[in-house]
Design a protein around this motif. Structure first.
Motif, PDB file in Angstrom:
ATOM      1  N   GLN A 175       9.451  52.681 -62.308  1.00  0.00           N
ATOM      2  CA  GLN A 175       9.928  51.608 -63.165  1.00  0.00           C
ATOM      3  C   GLN A 175       9.540  50.261 -62.570  1.00  0.00           C
ATOM      4  OE1 GLN A 175      11.260  52.503 -65.942  1.00  0.00           O
ATOM      5  NE2 GLN A 175      12.023  50.583 -66.795  1.00  0.00           N
ATOM      6  N   VAL A 176       9.126  49.354 -63.427  1.00  0.00           N
ATOM      7  CA  VAL A 176       8.736  48.015 -63.002  1.00  0.00           C
ATOM      8  C   VAL A 176       9.621  47.009 -63.705  1.00  0.00           C
ATOM      9  CG1 VAL A 176       6.881  46.315 -62.926  1.00  0.00           C
ATOM     10  CG2 VAL A 176       6.354  48.746 -62.649  1.00  0.00           C
ATOM     11  N   ARG A 177      10.206  46.129 -62.942  1.00  0.00           N
ATOM     12  CA  ARG A 177      11.025  45.065 -63.531  1.00  0.00           C
ATOM     13  C   ARG A 177      10.139  43.852 -63.772  1.00  0.00           C
ATOM     14  NH1 ARG A 177      15.253  41.361 -61.001  1.00  0.00           N
ATOM     15  NH2 ARG A 177      16.577  40.725 -62.731  1.00  0.00           N
ATOM     16  N   VAL A 178      10.244  43.296 -64.984  1.00  0.00           N
ATOM     17  CA  VAL A 178       9.416  42.151 -65.384  1.00  0.00           C
ATOM     18  C   VAL A 178      10.348  41.026 -65.801  1.00  0.00           C
ATOM     19  CG1 VAL A 178       7.613  41.337 -66.942  1.00  0.00           C
ATOM     20  CG2 VAL A 178       7.616  43.727 -66.196  1.00  0.00           C
ATOM     21  N   VAL A 179      10.231  39.888 -65.158  1.00  0.00           N
ATOM     22  CA  VAL A 179      11.144  38.777 -65.430  1.00  0.00           C
ATOM     23  C   VAL A 179      10.355  37.530 -65.769  1.00  0.00           C
ATOM     24  CG1 VAL A 179      12.995  37.334 -64.523  1.00  0.00           C
ATOM     25  CG2 VAL A 179      12.861  39.750 -63.864  1.00  0.00           C
ATOM     26  N   GLU A 180      10.614  37.003 -66.977  1.00  0.00           N
ATOM     27  CA  GLU A 180       9.961  35.767 -67.402  1.00  0.00           C
ATOM     28  C   GLU A 180      10.905  34.586 -67.184  1.00  0.00           C
ATOM     29  OE1 GLU A 180       8.877  38.659 -70.960  1.00  0.00           O
ATOM     30  OE2 GLU A 180      10.700  38.076 -69.905  1.00  0.00           O
ATOM     31  N   SER A 181      10.314  33.413 -67.032  1.00  0.00           N
ATOM     32  CA  SER A 181      11.100  32.181 -66.948  1.00  0.00           C
ATOM     33  C   SER A 181      10.215  31.012 -67.363  1.00  0.00           C
ATOM     34  CB  SER A 181      11.632  31.965 -65.532  1.00  0.00           C
ATOM     35  OG  SER A 181      10.565  31.861 -64.612  1.00  0.00           O
ATOM     36  N   GLY A 182      10.858  29.879 -67.624  1.00  0.00           N
ATOM     37  CA  GLY A 182      10.113  28.649 -67.887  1.00  0.00           C
ATOM     38  C   GLY A 182      10.106  28.182 -69.320  1.00  0.00           C
ATOM     39  N   GLY A 183      10.726  28.924 -70.221  1.00  0.00           N
ATOM     40  CA  GLY A 183      10.762  28.476 -71.602  1.00  0.00           C
ATOM     41  C   GLY A 183      11.684  27.288 -71.780  1.00  0.00           C
ATOM     42  N   GLY A 184      11.665  26.735 -72.994  1.00  0.00           N
ATOM     43  CA  GLY A 184      12.536  25.609 -73.276  1.00  0.00           C
ATOM     44  C   GLY A 184      12.106  24.862 -74.514  1.00  0.00           C
ATOM     45  N   LEU A 185      12.680  23.682 -74.668  1.00  0.00           N
ATOM     46  CA  LEU A 185      12.387  22.806 -75.801  1.00  0.00           C
ATOM     47  C   LEU A 185      11.454  21.695 -75.336  1.00  0.00           C
ATOM     48  CD1 LEU A 185      12.925  21.717 -78.692  1.00  0.00           C
ATOM     49  CD2 LEU A 185      14.931  20.537 -77.731  1.00  0.00           C
ATOM     50  N   VAL A 186      10.385  21.485 -76.080  1.00  0.00           N
ATOM     51  CA  VAL A 186       9.422  20.445 -75.728  1.00  0.00           C
ATOM     52  C   VAL A 186       8.920  19.783 -76.996  1.00  0.00           C
ATOM     53  CG1 VAL A 186       7.467  22.060 -75.729  1.00  0.00           C
ATOM     54  CG2 VAL A 186       7.355  19.983 -74.334  1.00  0.00           C
ATOM     55  N   GLN A 187       8.561  18.519 -76.900  1.00  0.00           N
ATOM     56  CA  GLN A 187       8.034  17.795 -78.049  1.00  0.00           C
ATOM     57  C   GLN A 187       6.572  18.164 -78.286  1.00  0.00           C
ATOM     58  OE1 GLN A 187       8.682  13.605 -77.371  1.00  0.00           O
ATOM     59  NE2 GLN A 187      10.793  13.724 -78.089  1.00  0.00           N
ATOM     60  N   PRO A 188       6.110  18.036 -79.517  1.00  0.00           N
ATOM     61  CA  PRO A 188       4.681  18.281 -79.790  1.00  0.00           C
ATOM     62  C   PRO A 188       3.805  17.441 -78.869  1.00  0.00           C
ATOM     63  CG  PRO A 188       5.894  18.070 -81.842  1.00  0.00           C
ATOM     64  CD  PRO A 188       6.867  17.722 -80.750  1.00  0.00           C
ATOM     65  N   GLY A 189       2.746  18.084 -78.363  1.00  0.00           N
ATOM     66  CA  GLY A 189       1.866  17.417 -77.409  1.00  0.00           C
ATOM     67  C   GLY A 189       2.278  17.591 -75.964  1.00  0.00           C
ATOM     68  N   GLY A 190       3.453  18.140 -75.755  1.00  0.00           N
ATOM     69  CA  GLY A 190       3.962  18.325 -74.401  1.00  0.00           C
ATOM     70  C   GLY A 190       3.440  19.581 -73.740  1.00  0.00           C
ATOM     71  N   SER A 191       3.958  19.842 -72.528  1.00  0.00           N
ATOM     72  CA  SER A 191       3.499  20.978 -71.728  1.00  0.00           C
ATOM     73  C   SER A 191       4.682  21.776 -71.197  1.00  0.00           C
ATOM     74  CB  SER A 191       2.660  20.491 -70.537  1.00  0.00           C
ATOM     75  OG  SER A 191       1.495  19.813 -70.958  1.00  0.00           O
ATOM     76  N   LEU A 192       4.429  23.067 -70.991  1.00  0.00           N
ATOM     77  CA  LEU A 192       5.378  23.955 -70.327  1.00  0.00           C
ATOM     78  C   LEU A 192       4.586  24.940 -69.491  1.00  0.00           C
ATOM     79  CD1 LEU A 192       8.007  25.014 -73.049  1.00  0.00           C
ATOM     80  CD2 LEU A 192       8.467  23.665 -70.995  1.00  0.00           C
ATOM     81  N   ARG A 193       5.219  25.447 -68.438  1.00  0.00           N
ATOM     82  CA  ARG A 193       4.609  26.525 -67.663  1.00  0.00           C
ATOM     83  C   ARG A 193       5.564  27.708 -67.610  1.00  0.00           C
ATOM     84  NH1 ARG A 193       2.573  27.072 -61.384  1.00  0.00           N
ATOM     85  NH2 ARG A 193       4.824  27.162 -61.003  1.00  0.00           N
ATOM     86  N   LEU A 194       5.086  28.832 -68.085  1.00  0.00           N
ATOM     87  CA  LEU A 194       5.860  30.071 -68.036  1.00  0.00           C
ATOM     88  C   LEU A 194       5.466  30.877 -66.806  1.00  0.00           C
ATOM     89  CD1 LEU A 194       5.624  31.249 -71.766  1.00  0.00           C
ATOM     90  CD2 LEU A 194       7.243  29.658 -70.725  1.00  0.00           C
ATOM     91  N   SER A 195       6.445  31.576 -66.250  1.00  0.00           N
ATOM     92  CA  SER A 195       6.204  32.449 -65.099  1.00  0.00           C
ATOM     93  C   SER A 195       6.634  33.866 -65.429  1.00  0.00           C
ATOM     94  CB  SER A 195       6.991  31.954 -63.880  1.00  0.00           C
ATOM     95  OG  SER A 195       6.610  30.652 -63.514  1.00  0.00           O
ATOM     96  N   CYS A 196       5.904  34.823 -64.886  1.00  0.00           N
ATOM     97  CA  CYS A 196       6.235  36.237 -65.074  1.00  0.00           C
ATOM     98  C   CYS A 196       6.113  36.919 -63.721  1.00  0.00           C
ATOM     99  CB  CYS A 196       5.303  36.885 -66.078  1.00  0.00           C
ATOM    100  SG  CYS A 196       5.457  38.682 -66.173  1.00  0.00           S
ATOM    101  N   ALA A 197       7.242  37.399 -63.205  1.00  0.00           N
ATOM    102  CA  ALA A 197       7.265  38.065 -61.905  1.00  0.00           C
ATOM    103  C   ALA A 197       7.450  39.562 -62.096  1.00  0.00           C
ATOM    104  CB  ALA A 197       8.387  37.506 -61.050  1.00  0.00           C
ATOM    105  N   ALA A 198       6.620  40.353 -61.419  1.00  0.00           N
ATOM    106  CA  ALA A 198       6.707  41.803 -61.479  1.00  0.00           C
ATOM    107  C   ALA A 198       7.299  42.331 -60.174  1.00  0.00           C
ATOM    108  CB  ALA A 198       5.326  42.417 -61.710  1.00  0.00           C
TER     109      ALA A 198
END
Length: 116
Positions: free
Chosen positions: A1-24
Motif C-alpha cells: 500500500q502506498v499513501r499519497v498526500v496532496e497539499s497546496g490548493g486554495g483560492l487564487v485570483q485569475p492570473g495568479g499562481s499556486l504550487r501543489l505538492s504530492c508526497a508518496a
C-alpha cells in the motif's frame, strides 16, 4: 500500500499562481510515474500533467506553457507549479502514483478555486 498526500490548493485570483505538492510514502525509485489529474463539477476526471521515472513529462493542451510538473527524489515528492491560472482551472486536483508493478494509488484530492 502506498499513501499519497496532496497539499497546496486554495483560492487564487485569475492570473495568479499556486504550487501543489504530492508526497508518496514509498521511495520515488519504486515508482514508474506520478501525475496530476483534475475533476471539475459535472465533468469527468482529466489528466493535467505526468512525469515518469525517466523524467519524461506530458501535459494536457489546456495547461501547456502555464503549468510545470517536477520531482524532488529526496523527498519522494512531485510538484505542480501552476501559473497564469484561469477560472476554468477550478477543480479538485488529484495525484496518482503508478508503481513499477503497475498498481495505481490516488490521493484524497485538493481543491483549487480560481475566482475574483
Amino acid at each position: 500500500q502506498v499513501r499519497v498526500v496532496e497539499s497546496g490548493g486554495g483560492l487564487v485570483q485569475p492570473g495568479g499562481s499556486l504550487r501543489l505538492s504530492c508526497a508518496a510514502s514509498r521511495s520515488i525509485f519504486s515508482i514508474f510515474a506520478m501525475g496530476w489529474y483534475r475533476q471539475a463539477p459535472g465533468k469527468e476526471r482529466e489528466m493535467v500533467a505526468t512525469i515518469t521515472s525517466g523524467d519524461i513529462t506530458n501535459y494536457a493542451d489546456s495547461v501547456k506553457g502555464r503549468f510545470t510538473i517536477s520531482r524532488d527524489n529526496a523527498k519522494n515528492t512531485v510538484y505542480l507549479q501552476m501559473n497564469s491560472l484561469k477560472p476554468e482551472d477550478t477543480a479538485v486536483y488529484y495525484c496518482k502514483v503508478t508503481m513499477l508493478s503497475n498498481d495505481n494509488y490516488w490521493g484524497q484530492g485538493t481543491q483549487v478555486t480560481v475566482s475574483s
